[in-house]
Write an enzyme that holds these catalytic residues in place. Structure first.
Site, PDB file in Angstrom:
ATOM      1  N   LYS A  92       0.813  -1.220   0.000  1.00 31.07           N
ATOM      2  CA  LYS A  92       0.000   0.000   0.000  1.00 31.07           C
ATOM      3  C   LYS A  92       0.843   1.266   0.000  1.00 31.07           C
ATOM      4  O   LYS A  92       0.316   2.361  -0.240  1.00 31.07           O
ATOM      5  CB  LYS A  92      -0.968  -0.016   1.166  1.00 31.07           C
ATOM      6  CG  LYS A  92      -2.005  -1.113   1.037  1.00 31.07           C
ATOM      7  CD  LYS A  92      -3.055  -1.038   2.114  1.00 31.07           C
ATOM      8  CE  LYS A  92      -4.149  -2.054   1.885  1.00 31.07           C
ATOM      9  NZ  LYS A  92      -3.700  -3.434   2.273  1.00 31.07           N
TER      10      LYS A  92
HETATM   11  C1  LIG Z   1      -4.503  -4.472   1.957  1.00 32.84           C
HETATM   12  C2  LIG Z   1      -3.777  -5.743   1.911  1.00 32.84           C
HETATM   13  C3  LIG Z   1      -4.227  -6.820   1.135  1.00 32.84           C
HETATM   14  C4  LIG Z   1      -5.530  -6.763   0.374  1.00 32.84           C
HETATM   15  O1  LIG Z   1      -5.494  -5.852  -0.699  1.00 32.84           O
HETATM   16  P1  LIG Z   1      -6.846  -5.355  -1.369  1.00 32.84           P
HETATM   17  O2  LIG Z   1      -6.428  -4.361  -2.394  1.00 32.84           O
HETATM   18  O3  LIG Z   1      -7.653  -4.717  -0.270  1.00 32.84           O
HETATM   19  O4  LIG Z   1      -7.536  -6.536  -1.917  1.00 32.84           O
HETATM   20  C5  LIG Z   1      -3.467  -7.973   1.094  1.00 32.84           C
HETATM   21  N1  LIG Z   1      -2.328  -8.081   1.793  1.00 32.84           N
HETATM   22  C6  LIG Z   1      -1.862  -7.080   2.565  1.00 32.84           C
HETATM   23  C7  LIG Z   1      -0.613  -7.280   3.329  1.00 32.84           C
HETATM   24  C8  LIG Z   1      -2.559  -5.868   2.638  1.00 32.84           C
HETATM   25  O5  LIG Z   1      -2.100  -4.898   3.395  1.00 32.84           O
END
Ligand SMILES: *Cc1c(COP(=O)(O)O)cnc(C)c1O
Length: 432
Positions: free
Chosen positions: A107
């Site tokens: 993210k």
């Molecule tokens: C947010 C997150 C996900 C899921 O991603 P999405 O875009 O919400 O489907 C998977 N793994 C980790 C470590 C995350 O932080």
């Protein structure tokens, strides 16, 4: 580029307004009016392009002309200041490591890109924007870090008490400056519901400019399409049939991959790998989409009972179930499956995965059973040390803490406890 609301009861808007508002006035998610396939030369010449060049060419159409090209280049360069390596585990399985950013979660890219876009749009504005964000684990840290010190922007993070890992909690409660953490007595869906409610509450929005930094926001969501092109660049010479297994929660990351496919990237198939929160797995089996309350698992960033971005996926495939099914498979795994996978990856490939990546690995394995020629890339969405307890217990080995993580562990948590929407409202109105 203009954007429309997927609820189709709000006027079209510019990229700038879509970023500032987050959600359309009719509560719909914004979606780009047009998607233009990249020229064949983009893929033919990919080996000679840098990550910045690739990202710029891929995303320009969605951002121009609201951000001038030179500014956009700078934003991308700053956003992508780390690596995105593909690590090969076997002839049929690789992992794309998306955890080399400052908070060691994928993210980081979306958060850094969005923070810089918002900073650009808000540079001449005298009123602060408040970014309100719900996190199931990693969003909070990445957003907090991405927005730290951005002028004119305050960040308020809601996270479910006791349901994020110790390191995750430190990452989002120790920064200070323009970042505040609210510790919610509830689960992630409660946090997300409160955030959605605040956006619609005129007694708040008439007094302050709120925006979201969840993958609802187009500036958080779209830059994730870079990953798939970066992986393609590293693999296309060796493999013809590339498929991706994406550990999915809110389905923003996988949906961004589908946007890359719309741009012409030759991706054969997507696998949505779920933990016990299996709304989409069930949908593909039964054609019946029924959201349900989230349940807590080891891969907590995927504990989402009603994935926000699924409507965008439906839009990409014209709401056609059969077309979607041709492009997307989905599997769901228990915590025991996840632990067994962590151990298997460690013993078989000498690789330490995190619980989310482990779920992605299982998706690859299931898909490969019926697609022997495919090369499956699972996304490693977080560094294993962010889930230290479970990883060390399963592989029976000490894992070294990387410097980014060490730096936050000794800091003191600062969070305000809230239990319901009225608490959130009172808190926000107090900050004006
Ligand atoms: C947010 C997150 C996900 C899921 O991603 P999405 O875009 O919400 O489907 C998977 N793994 C980790 C470590 C995350 O932080």
């Amino acid at each position: 580029m203009n954007y429309y609301s997927l609820n189709r009861k709000a006027p079209d808007t510019s990229f700038e307004q879509a970023v500032i508002k987050g959600l359309a006035p009719d509560r719909g998610l914004y979606f780009p009016k047009e998607i233009t396939t990249l020229p064949a030369s983009f893929f033919k010449d990919i080996d000679s392009k840098t990550n910045t060049e690739i990202a710029f060419e891929a995303i320009k159409q969605f951002i121009s002309p609201e951000i001038p090209e030179n500014t956009l280049k700078t934003i991308i360069e700053e956003t992508l200041a780390f690596d995105f390596p593909v690590v090969k585990l076997s002839d049929s399985i690789s992992t794309l490591e998306l955890f080399h950013g400052p908070t060691m979660a994928f993210k980081d890219v979306g958060a850094r890109f969005m923070a810089r876009c918002l900073g650009y749009f808000n540079q001449n504005n005298t009123n602060d924007v408040t970014v309100l964000v719900a996190t199931s684990g990693d969003t909070g840290g990445a957003v907090a870090n991405g927005f730290l010190g951005v002028k004119g922007v305050n960040v308020v993070i809601l996270y479910p008490s006791g349901k994020v890992s110790a390191i995750q909690e430190k990452q989002l409660t120790t920064l200070g400056q323009n970042i505040t953490a609210l510790e919610v007595d509830g689960v992630f869906d409660d946090c997300q519901d409160m955030v959605k409610k605040a956006f619609l509450d005129e007694s708040i929005t008439s007094q302050m400019q709120l925006t979201s930094a969840n993958s609802i926001n187009v500036a958080r969501w779209l830059p994730q399409l870079f990953y798939f092109i970066f992986a393609y660049k590293q693999l296309h010479k060796h493999h013809d049939e590339i498929v991706f297994s994406i550990p999915s929660g809110n389905f923003g990351n996988i949906c961004a991959g589908m946007m890359a496919q719309q741009l012409g990237l030759p991706i054969q198939h997507f696998i949505a790998s779920n933990n016990a929160n299996n709304v989409v797995t069930n949908y593909l089996k039964t054609k019946n989409y029924s959201p349900k309350p989230s349940v807590q698992t080891l891969s907590n960033a995927m504990d989402v009972g009603n994935p926000s971005n699924f409507v965008r996926i439906q839009e990409i495939y014209n709401n056609d179930f059969e077309t979607l099914k041709q492009n997307l498979s989905s599997f769901s795994y228990t915590d025991d499956d996840t632990k067994a996978a962590l151990l298997e990856i460690y013993e078989r490939y000498n690789y330490i995965a995190d619980p989310h990546g482990a779920v992605g690995y299982l998706g690859c394995k299931d898909y490969l059973k019926t697609h022997k020629n495919a090369h499956c890339v699972f996304l490693e969405t977080a560094h294993p040390t962010k889930f230290l307890d479970v990883v060390e217990e399963v592989i029976q080995t000490k894992v070294d803490l990387p410097p980014q993580i060490k730096a936050v562990m000794d800091k003191t948590k600062v969070a305000t406890k809230i239990s319901d929407y009225e608490d959130l409202k009172a808190y926000l109105l107090k900050t004006i």
